[in-house]
Design a protein around this motif. Sequence first.
Motif, PDB file in Angstrom:
ATOM      1  N   HIS A 144       0.845  -1.201   0.000  1.00 24.09           N
ATOM      2  CA  HIS A 144       0.000   0.000   0.000  1.00 24.09           C
ATOM      3  C   HIS A 144       0.881   1.252   0.000  1.00 24.09           C
ATOM      4  CE1 HIS A 144      -3.438   2.582   0.671  1.00 24.09           C
ATOM      5  NE2 HIS A 144      -2.687   3.239   1.554  1.00 24.09           N
ATOM      6  N   TYR A 145       0.534   2.182  -0.890  1.00 24.02           N
ATOM      7  CA  TYR A 145       1.241   3.477  -0.947  1.00 24.02           C
ATOM      8  C   TYR A 145       0.400   4.555  -0.290  1.00 24.02           C
ATOM      9  CZ  TYR A 145       2.075   8.159  -2.682  1.00 24.02           C
ATOM     10  OH  TYR A 145       2.256   9.505  -2.745  1.00 24.02           O
ATOM     11  N   GLU A 146       1.081   5.463   0.424  1.00 27.82           N
ATOM     12  CA  GLU A 146       0.401   6.646   0.947  1.00 27.82           C
ATOM     13  C   GLU A 146       1.441   7.766   1.065  1.00 27.82           C
ATOM     14  OE1 GLU A 146      -2.987   5.895   1.839  1.00 27.82           O
ATOM     15  OE2 GLU A 146      -3.274   8.062   1.861  1.00 27.82           O
ATOM     16  N   VAL A 159       1.159  -5.140   2.870  1.00 29.87           N
ATOM     17  CA  VAL A 159      -0.155  -5.335   3.506  1.00 29.87           C
ATOM     18  C   VAL A 159      -0.448  -6.815   3.750  1.00 29.87           C
ATOM     19  CG1 VAL A 159      -1.210  -3.169   2.797  1.00 29.87           C
ATOM     20  CG2 VAL A 159      -1.357  -5.156   1.274  1.00 29.87           C
ATOM     21  N   ILE A 170       1.565  -2.545  -6.279  1.00 29.60           N
ATOM     22  CA  ILE A 170       0.602  -1.611  -5.701  1.00 29.60           C
ATOM     23  C   ILE A 170      -0.588  -1.553  -6.659  1.00 29.60           C
ATOM     24  CG2 ILE A 170       2.188  -0.119  -4.403  1.00 29.60           C
ATOM     25  CD1 ILE A 170       2.235   1.752  -6.824  1.00 29.60           C
ATOM     26  N   SER A 171      -1.656  -0.881  -6.244  1.00 31.86           N
ATOM     27  CA  SER A 171      -2.754  -0.655  -7.185  1.00 31.86           C
ATOM     28  C   SER A 171      -2.634   0.763  -7.706  1.00 31.86           C
ATOM     29  CB  SER A 171      -4.101  -0.860  -6.499  1.00 31.86           C
ATOM     30  OG  SER A 171      -5.119  -0.500  -7.413  1.00 31.86           O
ATOM     31  N   ASN A 174      -8.115   3.112  -7.657  1.00 32.82           N
ATOM     32  CA  ASN A 174      -8.885   2.757  -6.462  1.00 32.82           C
ATOM     33  C   ASN A 174      -9.985   1.794  -6.871  1.00 32.82           C
ATOM     34  OD1 ASN A 174      -8.002   3.762  -4.074  1.00 32.82           O
ATOM     35  ND2 ASN A 174      -8.887   5.801  -4.412  1.00 32.82           N
ATOM     36  N   ASN A 255      -5.819  -3.228   1.539  1.00 33.71           N
ATOM     37  CA  ASN A 255      -5.347  -1.842   1.606  1.00 33.71           C
ATOM     38  C   ASN A 255      -6.384  -0.972   2.321  1.00 33.71           C
ATOM     39  OD1 ASN A 255      -7.281  -1.655  -0.292  1.00 33.71           O
ATOM     40  ND2 ASN A 255      -5.925  -1.170  -1.992  1.00 33.71           N
ATOM     41  N   ARG A 256      -6.366   0.339   2.069  1.00 33.55           N
ATOM     42  CA  ARG A 256      -7.201   1.220   2.882  1.00 33.55           C
ATOM     43  C   ARG A 256      -8.688   1.103   2.558  1.00 33.55           C
ATOM     44  NH1 ARG A 256      -6.371   6.609   3.424  1.00 33.55           N
ATOM     45  NH2 ARG A 256      -7.233   6.482   5.511  1.00 33.55           N
ATOM     46  N   CYS A 292      -1.170  -0.268   7.004  1.00 35.75           N
ATOM     47  CA  CYS A 292      -1.144   0.391   5.681  1.00 35.75           C
ATOM     48  C   CYS A 292      -0.283   1.646   5.644  1.00 35.75           C
ATOM     49  CB  CYS A 292      -2.559   0.779   5.251  1.00 35.75           C
ATOM     50  SG  CYS A 292      -3.602  -0.631   4.880  1.00 35.75           S
TER      51      CYS A 292
END
Length: 329
Positions: A144-146, A159, A170-171, A174, A255-256, A292
């Motif tokens: 997960h990227y943030e 994750v 990663i995705s 969304n 993920n989130r 995450c």
Amino acid sequence: MGAAGTNDPSQSDSAPPTADARHLITVKDTPSSGLGVFATSPIPRATRILSTPLLLSLNGGENPAEILAAVNKLSAADRAAYLALHPFAPPVRKDLVKRHIGKRWEALEQWERDAIGVYDANSFEVGVYDLPSRINHSCIPNVHYEYNPAIERGTFHAVRDIAEGEELFISYINGGSRLKSWRQPKLDMWGFVCQCAACTPDAEGKKREARRKQMFELDQKLARQSVYGNEMTASQALKAATQLAGLQVAEGIANRELRTSYHDAARYCLELGNAKLALLWAEKEYAHEKVCVGDDHPICQAVAARVDLLKDIGAGKAELTKELMECFH
Ligand SMILES: C[S@@+](CC[C@H](N)C(=O)[O-])C[C@H]1O[C@@H](n2cnc3c(N)ncnc32)[C@H](O)[C@@H]1O
């Protein structure tokens, strides 16, 4: 593929490595997706694999003239690192060049086309990172990227447990609760057809698609409930949120998007007046946010504050007022 990459991640960011686990990964060729990032050792769930500043900071980037100006401002070393990334400009970019710069795409210099293409293929909304730009997409991501404004870095967390030799994904979209017919047109912007287990039309892919259809319906119902409040009762909304969380877990969506379901479950427990149960869901939300984004992220700290508040309510030290309810929306 147009990029040359280093296979020594510790050398590939211009900033010194910080508290992350980049020693557990390497960049290498994939059979059909250009370069990719792979685990060189097992990576446990919740590991902060990368924590890295932006190589090029630019929010939005619709205007290609702004991209070129930002690239021109980079140091020679950063510009070389930036231009070594994979470029892909979708057709819509060519129209934007015409509109903003007044030139045909083909009339741009080669470096300008590369600079714009690199932005399009690698931008994370706030800008472009160096090493994380080598991470490919999957609709069932294991990372997960943030962006974390408190540390001014992008963070990339495992994750789930990642095995030695496994590719990191990663995705780019969304799309956890979306069908392939929604996801693939979005992924066309990066110029590839996704072949992940959710996109392959075999028995497993079909099972996943059917599950995602259920997830999409629940997600849309919950979104309408959140905005209009008249889609269903609070107990139906609680049931929908917990069902969605269960489907997300079954689908491997960690993920989130899963965190949002836990948040909704806590919120509808409160609407039903059950602060004790709300605390359990809020604790799940907090634990998942930590996985995450980490507990140095402001969004994680906000969830921790809500957990404390629910504990106070449970202990009779605070009352659930209308204003406090707002924190759970
Ligand atoms: C952010 S870069 C990822 C790293 C890239 N593979 C490289 O060689 O630098 C995005 C590009 O990688 C490729 N890519 C990413 N995910 C992919 C996937 N699931 N299947 C095929 N190609 C993919 C596409 O060419 C896309 O434009």
